[in-house]
Structures are given as C-alpha cells and as structure tokens.
Write an enzyme that holds these catalytic residues in place. Structure first.
Site, PDB file in Angstrom:
ATOM      1  N   ASP A 236      78.815  87.345  33.500  1.00  0.00           N
ATOM      2  CA  ASP A 236      80.231  87.473  33.187  1.00  0.00           C
ATOM      3  C   ASP A 236      80.976  86.407  33.984  1.00  0.00           C
ATOM      4  OD1 ASP A 236      82.699  88.608  32.320  1.00  0.00           O
ATOM      5  OD2 ASP A 236      82.835  89.678  34.210  1.00  0.00           O
ATOM      6  N   LYS A 237      82.220  86.142  33.631  1.00  0.00           N
ATOM      7  CA  LYS A 237      82.992  85.136  34.365  1.00  0.00           C
ATOM      8  C   LYS A 237      83.985  85.769  35.330  1.00  0.00           C
ATOM      9  CE  LYS A 237      86.723  83.235  32.877  1.00  0.00           C
ATOM     10  NZ  LYS A 237      87.630  83.395  34.030  1.00  0.00           N
TER      11      LYS A 237
ATOM     12  N   PHE B 164     101.828  80.881  23.125  1.00  0.00           N
ATOM     13  CA  PHE B 164     100.501  80.241  23.178  1.00  0.00           C
ATOM     14  C   PHE B 164      99.530  80.987  22.265  1.00  0.00           C
ATOM     15  CE2 PHE B 164      96.195  79.887  24.713  1.00  0.00           C
ATOM     16  CZ  PHE B 164      96.066  78.537  25.000  1.00  0.00           C
TER      17      PHE B 164
ATOM     18  N   THR C 223      81.741  85.635  28.339  1.00  0.00           N
ATOM     19  CA  THR C 223      83.041  86.043  28.839  1.00  0.00           C
ATOM     20  C   THR C 223      83.963  86.442  27.701  1.00  0.00           C
ATOM     21  OG1 THR C 223      84.990  85.282  30.062  1.00  0.00           O
ATOM     22  CG2 THR C 223      83.779  83.615  28.837  1.00  0.00           C
ATOM     23  N   GLY C 224      84.908  87.286  28.006  1.00  0.00           N
ATOM     24  CA  GLY C 224      85.936  87.663  27.039  1.00  0.00           C
ATOM     25  C   GLY C 224      87.119  86.718  27.051  1.00  0.00           C
ATOM     26  N   ASP C 225      87.087  85.709  27.922  1.00  0.00           N
ATOM     27  CA  ASP C 225      88.206  84.777  28.058  1.00  0.00           C
ATOM     28  C   ASP C 225      88.259  83.776  26.908  1.00  0.00           C
ATOM     29  OD1 ASP C 225      89.268  85.845  30.278  1.00  0.00           O
ATOM     30  OD2 ASP C 225      88.632  84.294  31.673  1.00  0.00           O
TER      31      ASP C 225
ATOM     32  N   ASP D 299      80.940  92.675  36.546  1.00  0.00           N
ATOM     33  CA  ASP D 299      81.665  93.543  37.470  1.00  0.00           C
ATOM     34  C   ASP D 299      82.533  94.589  36.787  1.00  0.00           C
ATOM     35  OD1 ASP D 299      84.861  92.106  38.163  1.00  0.00           O
ATOM     36  OD2 ASP D 299      83.563  91.650  36.480  1.00  0.00           O
TER      37      ASP D 299
END
Length: 1177
Positions: free
Chosen positions: A425-426, A576, A714-716, A839
């Site tokens: 994960d990030k 954005f 990642t979900g980003d 996490d």
C-alpha cells in the site's frame, strides 16, 4: 437537542444540484435484479421491515466458532498426512498386530495434536476479542420519540437513524440525512477504506437538510430503495421516497462503515447496510488457513517417505510370506524360535499368504519411525520461539509510538525468508500521510534548500549526511531570499507576489481558528492543498477566512512594508479531476480585476500558456525535471486576466452545465472550463514532498538489491502514485513508463466493450515495446478502471506477463477487492512467495490473500494489524524482518527439517535392516519405549536449538550482503537435491551403524562368561550408536555454537545413559528387555565403549569429506561470507565489494539504481564531449 448549526455557506462551491445523480439509466434499474434492497427509515421494527429479515450489525473475523472449532481444527491437523498416518497406526496399535504397546503409540500423537490445537485456539481468541471491542462500541440511535439513546453497534438494524459526532467512526453504511452545517454537508476521512488521508465532501439531499435537531426526527418517515450489498466503494445507486416524491441518491450521500467524521460537529444518517452487508465487509475475505511452502513441500516429503515405507513393507511381507511358506520341512519348523504355536495365523506355513498380509500391517507400524511424528510439534515450538525473538528485536522497536514488532502468527516465519514479490500500500505504509512544501521555481529562479528523503538517502550512500528538520508541519522550505519578506528585493518581486497569492487563494481549504490561542489550522480536501496554504501563510500570505463569496488574506504590502487585509470575491471554482489534472478559481481582486488563478500538472498547463506567457518556460521545465528526480510532486502555477464580457459568456455556459441533469453533465462542465482556461501566463511551479516514512528509500534499495520485486497498490490518483514512485526510487528519470489508463479524455466516453478492447490494445503495445527495447528498464502504471478489465480471465495472463517484465508496477485507484485479486494473481501464477504490506482496513483483503501479510501498526486503526501475520511500526523495519530474521528462520527451518528426516531415516533404516537380517519376522530390535522416546527426548533438544539459535551469517553481514536472501527465494537450502542428500546421509549412517555393530559382536563373546549378544543387547548397543551419531552430526552441521546448543547436544547423549540406567532398574514387567541391561551388560564391557567411538567416527567421515569439498570448491553464497568472516576481511571494503559484485543482481529500482543511472548519464556526456572534437577533426 442537536445543538447549534454551523453556518459556513458553500452555495457557490457545493450546490445541492451537484449532489443529484445524473445516472438515470442506472436509477431505472431499481427494483430489478441487483437493486432490490428496501429500507424503511425510522421504522426498523415495522411489520414490512421485519419481513425483509436483514441481518444485524454484528461482524466476525474469527476463523472458528465454538461449534466449528473442534471439527475444523481437527481437520486442519489431520489434513497433514503424517498426523493422519499416525492416527491410523495408533488405532491399529490396539490390535494383536502391533509390535509395541498401544500407549507408547497413542500418547505422542495426542500431545502433538493437542499442543497445536491449543495454539490455534489462542490466536483465534485474540481475533474474537478484537471483534468484541468493535461490536460493543456505542452510537446514538433514535429511539422513536425524538430522543436518542446509546446503543451498541452490533444491535443496529437496517432503517435505524443514528447520530454520529465529530471524530467518530460510522457504525454501518448510512445515507446522510442532515449535518451541523446549513447546507447539510460533512467531511469524511476514508483512510480505512481506500488509504487516502484527504477529506471527502458529502452532502445530503436538500429535502432532508432541514432536520435541524433531534426532535425534528420524531415523525420523519421515508423509504429508500437501492442496490443490493456489493463491494464497490465508489458507486451507489438508489432513491428515497419521501412525502410521495422520489429523490435520486448517489455516492455523495453515502457514508461508509469505518469512515470517520471530520470537521463536522454531527450528522444524522439512516442505516441501509449492516454487518457483513456493508461495503467494507464485502471487500473483506475470510481469514485463510495459511500454510508455508516449506510445510506443503514437507507433506510431499512425507508422501515420499510413506511410499518408501509401503514399498519396503511390501518387500518385507513378500519375503516373509515366501519364507513362511517354506518354513515347514519334514514336519518340523525351521524357525521354531519364533514360537509359531503361540499365534493363530502369523507364522502358519499353510496360510502363508494371509500371514504375509498381516506381516505387511505389522511392518507399516514398525517402520513408522521413518515418519517423524515430533517434526510438526518441534516446528511449532521452534516457530513460536522464533516469533519471540522477532518480537523482542530492539532494532525493530519504534520508540516514538512505543510499538515493537509483533509476529501475530507463528505459522509463516520461514516464509519471511522466501519473499519474491512485495505488494505494498502507499498511504500510511510508504508515506507518513503528510505533505511538505519544500521547493519552488518562480520566474525561472529556483528557490528552496530543503532536503528530501531521496536526497538524504543518496547522500548517505555516498558517505555524507544531510540533515533537515521542519519546524512547521507541512512546511520544510528554507531560502532567505524569499523568507521574512525578503522577496520584495528579488528581481521579479511582482511575479513572486502573484505566485504566493495564488497559493493562498486557489484551493477549497477551510480555516479553523483556535479561540484560545488564535492559531489558524486548515482542513483541506488533500494534504498537498493544505501544504500550499501553510506555505503561503509562512511566507507572508495568510489565508484566514472563507465566507460565502469571499476569501480573505493577510498579506505583505511591498510598498508600505506592513501586513494588510485583502478580500477576493470568489466567483467560480473549476474543480480538479483526474481527466483535467488542474484546478482553477475565478476571483475579483480588491482593485476590481477579474483573475483566473490555475494550478495543475505540467502536461496540461504548458499547452495552455499564452505566447507572451512563456518567458520562463524552459528554465521552469529544467527545474521540474530536477524536482521529479528528487521524488517531489510538482504543480505548475499560472494566471490570466480577462474582461467582463468574456466572463459573462463563460459564466452563463458554466452555470447551464452545472445545473444540467443529463448524462453528459461532466463533459459540459469541462468544455466550459476549457474555454476560459487558456492564454495563461506562467508564474512558476511548486514542489512538495509526499513525506515518506524514515528510511523508506534505503529499505526499498536494500530489498531491490536482495532481488525482491516491489509492486505498489494504492487507492490514490495516478499522479500521486507516480510522484511517490519517484520519491521512493521505484521510478526514476529515464525509465520507460507504460501507462494503462481509461481516464484520458478521449477514452472516458467509451462503452464497456470498447474500454476492454482499449485495455487489451494498451497491454499489447506495452508488451511490444518491451520486446523492442529489451535493454531498457520499464515501469507499469495502471489505473483502477483498466485494472478491472486486466484482471478478467481472458486478459490477466497478458497483464501479468507485461508486469513481470517491468522493474516497477504501480496500480492506482485500486479498490480493496482489486488489491486482493492482484495479489492472488501474482501468488498463483508466479508460484513464489508474495508479501503484502498495508496499514488500513482497505488492505485487509490483500494481507489475507498474500502468503505473508504485514500490518503497519500506525494511527489508522487496527484492522490491518488484526488481519496480518506480522505487525511492524514502520516500513523500514521490513528490511531487517526479511533480510535478517527471514533468512535466519528459513535457513533454520530448512536445516531442521532436513536433519529430522536424516535422523529418522538413520534410526528407521536400522530397524528395517535388522528385519531383513531376521527374515522379516516383525520383531523389533529395540525396546518399546526406546522407540517412543527417540524423537521425544534423546534427539529432540539439539534440533530445537538448531531451529532457534543457529546463524550461518551474523545480522550485520545479512544486511551488508543482501543477495544472501536469494538463497531463500530460490529455495536453495530446501531443494530436492539437498533433501535427498540428507536422506542419503541417513541411509549411509544406518548401514554403517548396523553392519559395524553386528559384525563386531556376531562371533565373539561379549562378557567374561563367554556369552554372545542377544537381541536386547544388540538393540541397546545399536541404539547407543544411533544417539551418538545423530547428535554428533548436529555438532558438525551447526554454524553457530552457543552454550545452549552444547548443553542440548551433549545433554541428549547423557540423557540416554541416565534413562537406560533408571529404566533398567524398574521391574521387568515394565522395562522388559531393558532390565538392568546397562549395569550388568553394557557398562562393564570395554568393547561397548570402544565400538561406540569407532562407529561414530566412521559414520561421520563421509559427511565431513563432502562438507569440506563443497565449502572449499563449490561454496554457496553464505559459505563465501563465512570465509570473509573467518579470514578477518569483513571490514575490508575492496574485498567485500568484490564479493558483492559477484553476487548482487543489477537493480533497476532503488537509490543505488538512481545513482548508477546518474553516473552512467554523466559518463556518457563526458565521453560524448571527448569524442566530439575527435570526430570534428
């Protein structure tokens, strides 16, 4: 009562119209398949609601229940083939066929199974306690009369109305009804769902926004019809029927379980999904029964030994049948000494075939000592002790959070030494969830002397140290040229002023003033936006107030030299999006000028610059490349002025687009914004650091040197993930990026089939590019929509082939389910050990799907930790966990299993050879309790010491030579060749022991009276030699002697003599053939002692010769490092570097690769410079 309502007006920013769904086609499906859920709001106990029979809000993540523990746990134990085999032999031990007593056979099995089941029960009890804590949390629930009462989460029902207050977690999936703001908005942190720290804005329907306080809910009734429970976090379709009108619902009104309410005093919400129907639980998977690859291979070894056991039992029974058939000669039995009269069938020559079958069953029990029953329980004990050492390692203790490493399960310690791919994960794993404004370029001049984590790592590798500690959170900018108002003296001070002013205005952050201290903090939708506002404040442009139509600043007046208050009228916000990659605001300055202030990615901003606005473009691009190479996130800042007429045309079109309810509403908004965001004037660019956790670049570099591949899931957004890739050195300048996306403007409108074809085409193009540029390093970056198609059965192999060929893989906008599916794809197709690290609750599926799950015990809840196999406080501890503890545990378990099979074959084969010597009569040469206690007492402790304490290489050398880790990845220490080699060693040992003892004692007197040895004496002598040989073999094989190992090895031998002495003094009814055998037969005989020493030395010579030749001429990597240590060259940098070059794989990611690429680039330029004059001549 509900308390006072907060009045921050956002009508221009977030109108109620924005919250209405435009997905009319999907809303038409309500009531059909997949969209059948009906919720009676504020009437959960009504007849209609009760008939629907929706579940309560109780959740469970345990592996067992009280009912299933015994059958499921027993299944877990007896799916181990060895345990099942010993269960069968234990049952047969109660029959007359048994060559030993039933008690001596069944007790060890009960102990082994009981100990393992107890360990499983303790681990699952901990999960149950965590579930109990969550289920017993309390929330305010509407009791039906306008008042609220505290109720446990587990008792919530579908249709309940709950009141959630600031900083509380949502107990179930809710539909937002109202909030403490007049506009019914609220801010939600979804860290536990998608890993993002930026706040999400939610807004209730306008029709329910007037539910001001508790009493207003007394008579509220509504019916919600929506989609069935599913795992998609980013979509929701439904409608609310209220006062005979229907209102469409969208994700804007959905509050998900495990999200946290932030910056909002309270919200009212209606429960629509409970318990395991909630989206976060739909994304969860059942706790798997994980077994290590070594354990699964061990089962194959057990099958191999069982096959050998069946083979030798069959051979023995055939020979026994033939011999029995020929036993009767002239009416007399040749083998009269076997007392055939005392049996019914066993030695009957007339029924030799039946006798052979019975002999086969007896042999299967007698040769069971080929199978090490204590192996499993010994491994369990060793693994528990290994986890204790991991837990107590001070080098993995995080002092700031007071959290040590914690191995939550002991099943997988050796897997830590075999990891081939890490899926990380990030947010919160690689990063600290904070941004820092660190550098900027304004009017072509670079400002900022802050030091990034990547630069620190590169400096440390070069032998220097850079120190930089920010004084203000989110701000790590140092440059006296612009700090403390000194910017007014710079050549382009007017541009600098516009630059900082843009930072203070172009955002959607909300200021919060601490009434006690007067200090202003900011709540922003993204951490980088907060960093910009903080930077502007620190540099003299303080944003302090936002009202419905104005943004107010305190800024430095360069003429007067003091701070003045300036208010800018906020006209429009152009938000954005991933497709636009920019954000703009339109404001009217105090002087009456209309300004468009814009910030965005360089890829979209430079093309929108005016011809006369490109003065600093080239220098800005150079600085942007430098910032990207340092791992910084960059945004380009630009502005423009325009007249009233142009604004009126834009505003009319923009308002029409925003109020549209058609399916192409978003495209209409973007088209309107496109017309105004042009002819911009470049001001400069910002560089913020998505703050990595301490030591992340160095850790990734070391793991890359160890040959471990790292994927980021990642979900980003893609831009964020790419920037972090650069920051932690997974990406670098010059690396070819293969980007698979459906988010580009020309692909967004594609239908599903066309989207799938687009993904296939992009993957195929990437594969072709790989084959054409085989010498280049590639990085694969794929977004969530594309990943949905890439994971389908007919495409996933193509995706995996492309990914395997890339040095780095980054999956963006990944849902928890996608993370788990990617992990499963890698695990099942690469057939190597995968490790997942995360996490948050959004990482649980990934952690459970991977072979090893590592939870970061950070500040985002305990869901990931509770689902993990090992918990650590920081990503950097992964380096020591894998390269040191992982390598040690893998080596220890591998050596331990090999040694177990060696000692059991050495012991069991003596039984078989004696059987052949005695015409397979089914009579053991050893006493019953000699057989039972061989693996329990006399040879068990040394192998435990090997599994816990042995070290081939010290921790310092493990970290200094990371490629040592590849011994585990390639499974060199538990290969079939090594296993069979140890087995062959056992065969050699058994043959030497048997034939030496029988040859020495066969024809000569054993005692002064002239007596020769009988079966009991031969068995005791042979057993003594076996105990000595296997323990001395351990002494020769270990690499690291400690006092405990000396005590266990020599103590095991001493224990045999003590046992023989004590057991021999017990009544013959119990001790049988061992009665006083040591005192009267063995101890007085010099030949016993001489023969023991002679046999032990002779047996160990073959292994010693083999080990010496291998160490000297065919050393493995750990042998080479041992030579370095023994020769005292461990601190010789040149020699160590020589060894490293022979072993370290060329890495394409990490700090080392970044430096190597830079060196190559500089060298190439120098060579080109030198060669140019030569060619010119």
């Amino acid at each position: 009562m509900g308390g006072g309502r907060r009045r921050l007006h956002f009508s221009k920013l977030f109108s109620f119209d924005c919250g209405r769904s435009s997905l009319q086609d999907e809303h038409n499906q309500i009531g059909g398949p997949g969209f059948s859920r009906v919720v009676f709001v504020n009437d959960p106990a009504g007849l209609e609601a009760m008939n629907l029979n929706y579940g309560l809000n109780y959740v469970s993540t345990t592996k067992y229940t009280l009912v299933t523990f015994l059958p499921k746990s027993l299944f877990e134990q007896f799916r181990r083939v060895a345990n099942f085999y010993f269960l069968v032999t234990g049952i047969l031990a109660f029959t007359p066929l048994a060559p030993y007593s039933a008690v001596s056979a069944i007790v060890p099995l009960v102990v082994v199974i009981g100990a393992t089941m107890a360990k499983e029960a303790v681990e699952d009890w901990r999960r149950f306690q965590q579930d109990t804590e969550v289920n017993n949390r309390k929330v305010k629930v509407h009791s039906g009369n306008g008042s609220f009462e505290l109720r446990e989460w587990k008792k919530l029902r579908v249709g309940d109305i709950v009141k959630v207050e600031k900083d509380e977690f949502f107990p179930a999936d809710l539909i937002l009804l109202s909030s403490s703001y007049d506009e019914a908005i609220c801010y939600v942190e979804t860290m536990n769902l998608d890993g993002e720290t930026n706040l999400k804005l939610k807004q209730a329907l306008e029709v329910t926004s007037n539910l001001h306080d508790d009493s207003s809910l007394q008579h509220f009734k509504a019916v919600i019809k929506c989609e069935d429970p599913n795992a998609n976090l980013y979509s929701f379709v439904g409608n609310m029927e209220f006062q005979e009108h229907q209102y469409p619902l969208s994700p804007r009104q959905l509050l998900l379980r495990d999200s946290k309410l932030r910056n909002t005093d309270y919200v009212y919400g209606a429960v629509i999904f409970t318990g395991h129907d909630t989206k976060v639980m739909q994304n969860a998977t059942d706790p798997p029964s994980k077994r290590s690859k070594i354990e699964r291979k061990m089962d194959k070894l057990i099958y191999l030994l069982m096959s050998c056991l069946v083979l030798i039992s069959s051979i023995g029974s055939i020979f026994f049948g033939i011999t029995t058939h020929e036993d009767l000669h002239n009416g007399r039995m040749k083998r009269w000494y076997l007392l055939p009269m005392d049996t019914d069938v066993f030695f009957d020559p007339t029924r030799a075939a039946l006798a052979a079958i019975l002999n086969f069953l007896t042999a299967m029990m007698l040769y069971s000592y080929f199978i090490p029953i204590s192996l499993y329980v010994s491994i369990e004990i060793v693994k528990v002790l290994q986890t204790i050492f991991i837990n107590q390692d001070i080098e993995m203790y995080h002092e700031e959070s007071d959290k040590p490493a914690h191995a939550r399960t002991s099943n997988l310690t050796e897997e830590l030494g075999q990891v081939d791919t890490i899926l990380s994960d990030k947010t919160g794993t690689l990063t600290c969830n904070s941004m820092e404004f660190i550098k900027c370029t304004i009017s072509g001049t670079a400002y900022g002397r802050g030091v990034t984590e990547v630069e620190k790592a590169m400096a440390r590798r070069k032998g220097s140290a850079l120190i930089s500690k920010p004084l203000v959170k989110g701000y790590n900018f140092m440059d006296q040229r612009v700090m403390n108002g000194n910017w007014v003296n710079e050549p382009h001070s007017d541009i600098i002023q516009k630059f900082f002013r843009l930072l203070a205005i172009c955002h959607t952050a909300i200021p919060e003033v601490d009434e006690a201290s007067g200090k202003i903090t900011y709540e922003a939708e993204s951490p980088d936006e907060a960093a910009f506002v903080i930077a502007a404040r620190e540099l003299g442009f303080q944003f302090y107030q936002r009202s419905q139509n104005f943004i107010s600043l305190y800024e430095l007046d360069p003429l007067a030299g003091n701070k003045v208050e300036r208010s800018y009228k906020l006209l429009n916000i152009l938000e954005f999006s991933s497709a636009r990659k920019r954000m703009s605001v339109i404001v009217r300055s105090p002087e009456g000028k209309l300004l468009l202030l814009s910030k965005g990615a360089d890829s979209v901003m430079f093309e929108r610059l005016a011809k006369d606005g490109r003065e600093f473009e080239e220098r800005t691009k150079e600085h942007l490349n430098e910032y990207a190479d340092a791992g910084l996130r960059t945004l380009v800042l630009a502005y423009r002025e325009f007249d009233e007429e142009e604004y009126e045309r834009f505003n009319e079109e923009f308002a029409k687009a925003k109020n549209s309810v058609s399916a192409d509403r978003d495209e209409m908004i973007d088209a309107a914004a496109e017309k105004i965001e042009k002819d911009l004037i470049l001001l400069g660019a910002t560089a913020v650091e998505d703050k990595l956790q301490n030591g992340v670049p160095e850790c990734i570099d070391k793991l890359a040197q160890a040959g471990i591949k790292i994927w980021v899931l990642t979900g980003d957004k893609m831009e964020t993930a790419i920037n972090i890739g650069f920051a932690c050195s997974l990406l670098r300048q010059g690396m070819k990026q293969i980007i698979i996306t459906l988010e580009s403007p020309d692909l967004i409108s594609l239908e599903k089939q066309a989207s799938k074809e687009s993904v296939i085409r992009q993957l195929s193009d990437g594969k072709k590019l790989q084959s054409l540029l085989s010498s280049e390093s590639f990085a694969l970056i794929i977004d969530g929509k594309s990943l949905t198609y890439a994971l389908e059965d007919d495409i996933k192999d193509l995706f995996l082939q492309l990914a395997i060929g890339c040095a780095s893989v980054i999956c963006c906008r990944s849902s928890p389910k996608q993370k788990a599916l990617v992990t499963r794809l890698v695990k099942t197709n690469i057939c190597r050990v995968t490790l997942a690290i995360g996490d948050g609750a959004n990482d649980v599926g990934m952690l459970q799907e991977a072979d090893v799950g590592i939870g970061i015990s950070g500040e985002e809840g305990m869901q990931a930790v509770m689902a993990s196999d090992v918990a650590i406080a920081q990503f950097r501890f992964l380096e020591r966990l894998l390269l040191v503890h992982g390598h040690w545990c893998y080596r220890r378990i591998s050596s331990m299993i090999c040694y177990f099979f060696y000692k059991n074959i050495a012991f069991g084969l003596t039984i078989f050879i004696y059987e052949a010597y005695a015409t397979f009569s089914g009579q053991s040469t050893y006493n019953d309790w000699f057989l039972s206690l061989y693996n329990v007492f006399f040879t068990s402790l040394p192998v435990l010491a090997l599994g816990v304490f042995d070290q081939d290489v010290s921790a310092r050398f493990c970290l200094k030579f990371p490629m040592l880790y590849q011994e585990g990845v390639q499974n060199l220490l538990f290969s079939w060749g090594r296993i069979l080699g140890w087995m062959f060693n056992g065969v050699i040992s058994a043959i030497i022991i048997f034939f030496f003892t029988t040859s020495i004692y066969q024809h000569q007197a054993f005692r002064d009276g002239g007596e020769t040895v009988d079966i009991s004496i031969l068995g005791a002598v042979m057993y003594t030699c076996v105990v000595w040989v296997v323990n001395c073999q351990m002494a020769v094989a270990v690499s690291y002697f400690s006092l405990i190992q000396h005590i266990f090895i020599w103590g095991g031998i001493a224990l045999w003599y003590i046992f023989l002495l004590v057991y021999g003094e017990i009544t013959p009814i119990i001790s049988t053939t061992a009665y006083r055998i040591f005192i009267e037969c063995l101890a007085p005989s010099p030949s016993f002692w001489i023969m023991t020493v002679f046999t032990v030395i002779s047996t160990l010579i073959p292994y010693f010769i083999f080990a010496t030749i291998q160490m000297r001429f065919f050393p493995m990597y750990h042998n080479m490092i041992q030579w370095i240590r023994l020769d005292g060259q461990g601190d010789d940098p040149e020699y160590c570097q020589l060894v490293r070059k022979r072993s370290v794989l060329p890495t394409t990611v990490g700090v080392s690769a970044r430096i190597d690429a830079k060196v190559s680039q500089i060298t190439g330029k120098i060579q080109h410079t030198i060669q140019s004059p030569i060619h010119h001549r």
